[in-house]
Design a protein around this motif. Structure first.
Motif, mmCIF file in Angstrom:
data_model
loop_
_atom_site.group_PDB
_atom_site.id
_atom_site.type_symbol
_atom_site.label_atom_id
_atom_site.label_comp_id
_atom_site.label_asym_id
_atom_site.label_seq_id
_atom_site.Cartn_x
_atom_site.Cartn_y
_atom_site.Cartn_z
ATOM 1 N N ILE A 1 4.536 34.648 -4.250
ATOM 2 C CA ILE A 1 4.948 34.566 -2.846
ATOM 3 C C ILE A 1 6.217 33.412 -3.059
ATOM 4 O O ILE A 1 6.170 32.225 -3.411
ATOM 5 N N ILE A 2 7.295 33.728 -2.342
ATOM 6 C CA ILE A 2 8.383 32.727 -2.450
ATOM 7 C C ILE A 2 8.577 32.777 -0.943
ATOM 8 O O ILE A 2 9.079 33.409 -0.062
ATOM 9 N N PRO A 3 8.129 31.160 -0.488
ATOM 10 C CA PRO A 3 8.274 31.163 1.088
ATOM 11 C C PRO A 3 9.538 30.524 1.550
ATOM 12 O O PRO A 3 10.225 29.908 1.045
ATOM 13 N N PHE A 4 9.773 31.078 2.604
ATOM 14 C CA PHE A 4 10.874 30.827 3.368
ATOM 15 C C PHE A 4 10.453 30.456 4.846
ATOM 16 O O PHE A 4 9.776 30.894 5.439
ATOM 17 N N ALA A 5 11.074 29.444 5.241
ATOM 18 C CA ALA A 5 10.763 28.832 6.702
ATOM 19 C C ALA A 5 11.648 29.278 7.483
ATOM 20 O O ALA A 5 12.605 29.968 7.270
ATOM 21 N N SER A 6 11.480 29.171 8.639
ATOM 22 C CA SER A 6 12.437 29.733 9.905
ATOM 23 C C SER A 6 12.140 28.201 11.031
ATOM 24 O O SER A 6 11.181 27.777 11.640
ATOM 25 N N VAL A 7 13.481 28.062 11.207
ATOM 26 C CA VAL A 7 13.860 26.851 12.313
ATOM 27 C C VAL A 7 14.856 27.578 13.273
ATOM 28 O O VAL A 7 15.902 27.641 12.620
ATOM 29 N N HIS A 8 14.619 27.388 14.266
ATOM 30 C CA HIS A 8 15.488 27.943 15.479
ATOM 31 C C HIS A 8 16.822 27.049 15.377
ATOM 32 O O HIS A 8 16.838 25.914 15.453
ATOM 33 N N PRO A 9 17.914 27.960 15.310
ATOM 34 C CA PRO A 9 19.495 27.002 15.019
ATOM 35 C C PRO A 9 19.734 26.171 16.046
ATOM 36 O O PRO A 9 20.250 25.118 16.055
ATOM 37 N N ALA A 10 19.171 26.610 17.425
ATOM 38 C CA ALA A 10 19.549 25.645 18.598
ATOM 39 C C ALA A 10 18.888 24.357 18.507
ATOM 40 O O ALA A 10 18.894 23.477 19.395
ATOM 41 N N ARG A 11 17.889 24.171 17.495
ATOM 42 C CA ARG A 11 17.180 22.902 17.452
ATOM 43 C C ARG A 11 18.103 21.595 16.894
ATOM 44 O O ARG A 11 17.732 20.645 16.953
ATOM 45 N N GLU B 1 19.225 34.325 19.667
ATOM 46 C CA GLU B 1 20.521 34.227 20.688
ATOM 47 C C GLU B 1 21.421 32.894 20.469
ATOM 48 O O GLU B 1 21.796 32.239 21.168
ATOM 49 N N VAL B 2 21.781 33.077 18.807
ATOM 50 C CA VAL B 2 22.671 32.083 18.719
ATOM 51 C C VAL B 2 23.498 32.444 17.500
ATOM 52 O O VAL B 2 22.956 33.304 16.499
ATOM 53 N N PHE B 3 24.928 32.428 17.655
ATOM 54 C CA PHE B 3 25.934 33.075 16.769
ATOM 55 C C PHE B 3 25.677 31.994 15.176
ATOM 56 O O PHE B 3 25.584 31.020 15.540
ATOM 57 N N PRO B 4 25.764 32.828 14.204
ATOM 58 C CA PRO B 4 25.585 31.962 12.956
ATOM 59 C C PRO B 4 26.508 30.918 12.875
ATOM 60 O O PRO B 4 26.200 29.729 12.127
ATOM 61 N N ASN B 5 27.643 31.053 13.306
ATOM 62 C CA ASN B 5 29.061 30.231 13.341
ATOM 63 C C ASN B 5 28.838 29.025 14.175
ATOM 64 O O ASN B 5 29.979 28.354 14.607
ATOM 65 N N ASP B 6 27.840 28.975 15.105
ATOM 66 C CA ASP B 6 27.731 27.983 16.293
ATOM 67 C C ASP B 6 27.401 26.738 15.558
ATOM 68 O O ASP B 6 26.536 26.507 14.995
ATOM 69 N N PRO B 7 28.344 25.638 15.949
ATOM 70 C CA PRO B 7 28.179 24.374 15.346
ATOM 71 C C PRO B 7 26.689 23.601 15.566
ATOM 72 O O PRO B 7 26.265 22.834 14.928
#
Length: 300
Positions: free
Chosen positions: A101-111, A139-145
């Motif tokens: 298992i190679i664990p990836f996390a997920s954090v909402h970019p709007a945080r 619902e966040v563009f990847p290039n949103d600052p």
């Protein structure tokens, strides 16, 4: 737990690395009455016994196949699915299965800045090896600052960011597409991210329909950008994707299933129907991901 450390993840012990697997169930969910009902419903709907695995079950499934799996959930700003695992659960259980298992996390970019603190804690406290982002669902563009503080943490640690690209299975075929807007997942937005964060490897998930040419352009132009092939049967890969996988991107294209949407067996059987060359398949199935994750040296 015994005093013996679990075996280390080594590319030499593997036949493949699946760069895209979902963990939809926590270990606790399946033990509850509501969780058991939900699991039964999912397996009936999808006509599949592999739906609804927790991380322990995922590890056993891939270990039996001599494969490793990148495993993750997707962070939401709303109420979290009560059946889904937390990042912390995935990290803790992954530590018990470091051979597969190679664990990836997920954090909402709007945080934003708060998300950066969460990302640092997950990396340093749980050993996560990368992060998953889903622009259309989140619902966040990847290039949103707003996401840049999180990317800065990943770049500092040299960890990859895996972005959903292209059309979305969530909401597909329903009125209004379930509210999911495809525009967020155009891979061209990742060109900005690659420029601004050259030390953060970027993995574009899926054949990027209807923006396959954009994905190929970004991957050929930016050294740290990769493509993984999950979520589609290889039988339906666009011709230009096959062409580039055989040539210019043969060292940057990686195997992924979107498990449990596809099993490795189904995906690999369909790969045999394509024009992808036999000489390229070991790189796609194993070596490209192994180099990215530091499991083997370049050229090995």
């Amino acid at each position: 737990m015994t005093g013996v450390n679990p075996p280390e993840l080594l590319a030499a012990d593997l036949v493949a690395i699946d760069v895209h697997t979902h963990v939809h169930f926590s270990t606790k969910a399946a033990q509850s009455e509501a969780g058991a009902t939900r699991l039964a419903q999912m397996r009936e709907h999808f006509k599949s016994d592999v739906v609804g695995m927790d991380v322990h079950q995922l590890a056993a499934f891939y270990r039996e196949r001599r494969m490793a799996a990148v495993a993750f959930t997707v962070d939401s700003l709303g109420d979290r699915d009560e059946h889904a695992p937390s990042n912390e659960e995935i990290g803790e259980i992954a530590a018990e299965h470091p051979d597969v298992i190679i664990p990836f996390a997920s954090v909402h970019p709007a945080r934003g800045k708060a998300g950066a603190k969460i990302a640092r804690r997950l990396i340093e406290g749980y050993g996560f090896r990368g992060f998953k982002f889903h622009p259309s669902v989140q619902e966040v563009f990847p290039n949103d600052p707003v996401a840049f503080p999180i990317y800065e943490v990943l770049a500092e640690h040299g960890l990859p960011a895996l972005f959903h690209t292209g059309q979305n299975g969530v909401g597909a075929g329903t009125k209004g597409g379930g509210g999911v807007r495809l525009k967020y997942s155009n891979p061209l937005h990742l060109d900005d991210v690659a420029v601004d964060f050259p030390d953060m490897p970027i993995i574009m998930a899926h054949p990027s329909f209807p923006w396959q040419d954009e994905a190929l352009a970004v991957a050929t132009h930016k050294a740290q950008v990769y493509i993984e092939l999950s979520g589609w049967s290889p039988k339906y890969f666009p011709p230009q994707l096959v062409q580039y996988a055989n040539t210019l991107l043969r060292k940057k294209v990686m195997f992924g299933t979107d498990f449990p949407l596809f099993t490795p067996e189904r995906w690999m059987a369909d790969l045999e129907t394509t024009e992808i060359r036999d000489s390229v398949k070991p790189d796609i199935m194993l070596h490209n991901a192994a180099r990215l994750f530091g499991l083997e040296k370049d050229g090995s």
